[in-house]
Design a protein around this motif. Sequence first.
Motif, short mmCIF file in Angstrom:
data_model
loop_
_atom_site.label_atom_id
_atom_site.label_comp_id
_atom_site.label_asym_id
_atom_site.label_seq_id
_atom_site.Cartn_x
_atom_site.Cartn_y
_atom_site.Cartn_z
N ASN A 59 39.41 -63.73 -53.09
CA ASN A 59 39.80 -64.12 -51.26
C ASN A 59 40.14 -65.75 -51.81
O ASN A 59 39.97 -66.28 -52.41
N ILE A 60 41.38 -65.76 -50.98
CA ILE A 60 42.84 -67.02 -50.40
C ILE A 60 42.25 -67.71 -49.58
O ILE A 60 42.64 -67.09 -49.31
N LEU A 61 42.53 -69.25 -49.71
CA LEU A 61 42.74 -69.85 -48.81
C LEU A 61 44.18 -70.43 -48.58
O LEU A 61 44.87 -70.73 -49.55
N LEU A 62 44.12 -70.16 -47.69
CA LEU A 62 45.74 -70.84 -47.35
C LEU A 62 45.61 -71.99 -46.38
O LEU A 62 45.33 -72.00 -45.28
N SER A 85 41.42 -62.32 -47.51
CA SER A 85 40.26 -61.37 -48.48
C SER A 85 41.20 -60.05 -48.03
O SER A 85 42.12 -58.69 -47.41
N VAL A 86 41.25 -59.14 -50.00
CA VAL A 86 41.69 -58.33 -49.76
C VAL A 86 40.59 -57.76 -51.49
O VAL A 86 39.88 -58.23 -51.75
N LEU A 134 32.66 -69.09 -43.56
CA LEU A 134 32.26 -66.77 -43.77
C LEU A 134 31.86 -66.04 -44.33
O LEU A 134 31.73 -65.28 -44.53
N GLY A 135 30.97 -67.03 -45.31
CA GLY A 135 30.38 -65.84 -45.99
C GLY A 135 30.93 -65.86 -47.14
O GLY A 135 30.29 -64.56 -47.48
N LEU A 136 31.83 -66.39 -47.55
CA LEU A 136 32.81 -65.20 -48.58
C LEU A 136 33.01 -65.84 -49.98
O LEU A 136 33.07 -67.89 -50.28
N ARG A 296 25.04 -65.16 -37.17
CA ARG A 296 25.75 -63.80 -36.12
C ARG A 296 27.42 -64.14 -36.65
O ARG A 296 28.25 -63.87 -36.84
N LEU A 297 27.95 -65.45 -36.93
CA LEU A 297 28.93 -65.57 -37.13
C LEU A 297 29.31 -64.30 -38.69
O LEU A 297 30.70 -64.33 -38.74
N LEU A 298 28.60 -65.24 -39.88
CA LEU A 298 27.82 -64.16 -40.51
C LEU A 298 27.96 -62.84 -40.92
O LEU A 298 29.33 -62.11 -41.35
#
Length: 341
Positions: A59-62, A85-86, A134-136, A296-298
């Motif tokens: 996962n990469i934050l831009l 997310s890949v 995001l739970g990531l 619920r968001l997760l």
Amino acid sequence: MYGVLVALGLVGAYAGYQAYGVYNALDNFQKDETESRFENIPVEPVNLPPKWEGKERVNILLLGGDARDSEVNGIARSDSMLVVSVDPLTKKAHLFSILRDTYVNIPGHGKGRINTAITTGGPNLAMQTAGDLLGLDIQYYVYAEFEGFKSLIDAMGGIEFEVEKNMKYTDNADGNRYDIDLKKGLQVLDGDKALQYVRFRHDAMSDFTRTERQRNFMKAVAQEMQSTWNLIRMKEILESVQPYIETNLTVSDMLKLGQLGLGLHMAGSAQVPPMELISEERVGTASVLMARSEDRLLDYVKEVLAGDETLTPAPDTDNADGTDARGGSVKAETEGADTGQ
């Protein structure tokens, strides 16, 4: 015969030149302390995930920043925040755009808008904050200023894109350098026009439609980057954006991601929080956005990662009791999706 050998020799020399140039350009993306734009931000301990080994989800934050909005430490709040997310096994990629006014817990600093995490504790804190939302596990960040985005699009020769409506806004800062004036229709957007498109938010839905436009345009950019012509010109493209980019990706990380990129399939994109989970609240005199339910968001993020927007949807055979035609729980199937944790 000799002509063929000479031609092959020239091709090999050019390939070597390109490979050397690409390596050097990638190496310059990671800045040392004296060059980093984040050098004045205190380094704080954060809970970052283990190093990416290449087989698990990455996962990469831009982060997009407007240098004109720099605060006292020289860093602007995140004007845009997206997470790529890949899954290396399925070669599926998903793109999430995070609403910048989302009110979240910033570890060690209490509650605040998520776009302030980077000015509070730099990119590491921004990664942890976005990851918690995001739970990531977010392993990497890429920070780019406006001029870097423009340089990327120009280096690629522009992006053919359908502008869905006329867009106009006057920005009196910097001698109206960032005014927006776009006409509806299919056209090739150069760097300046592309920046206008992804920045525009002066309509009824404001930041909600802006983040959707950003996701759609970034998908078009990703597709264009995979073209043969841009792969050949990768050295020039990378060198053009290098001054405006900062990341914690190493060259080896970027090369591994590059290998994935050739076969990646953009399976979907989404806004976080989604509209159905947004609650507009006031904190003091400020208006902020909150998620109605963190659980619920997760679940929503898991559902997005488990899906593929490009596939033909199956007939709607869900039963009224929440089970599918096979008798299984629809929710139970999405809860098993890999989220990288």
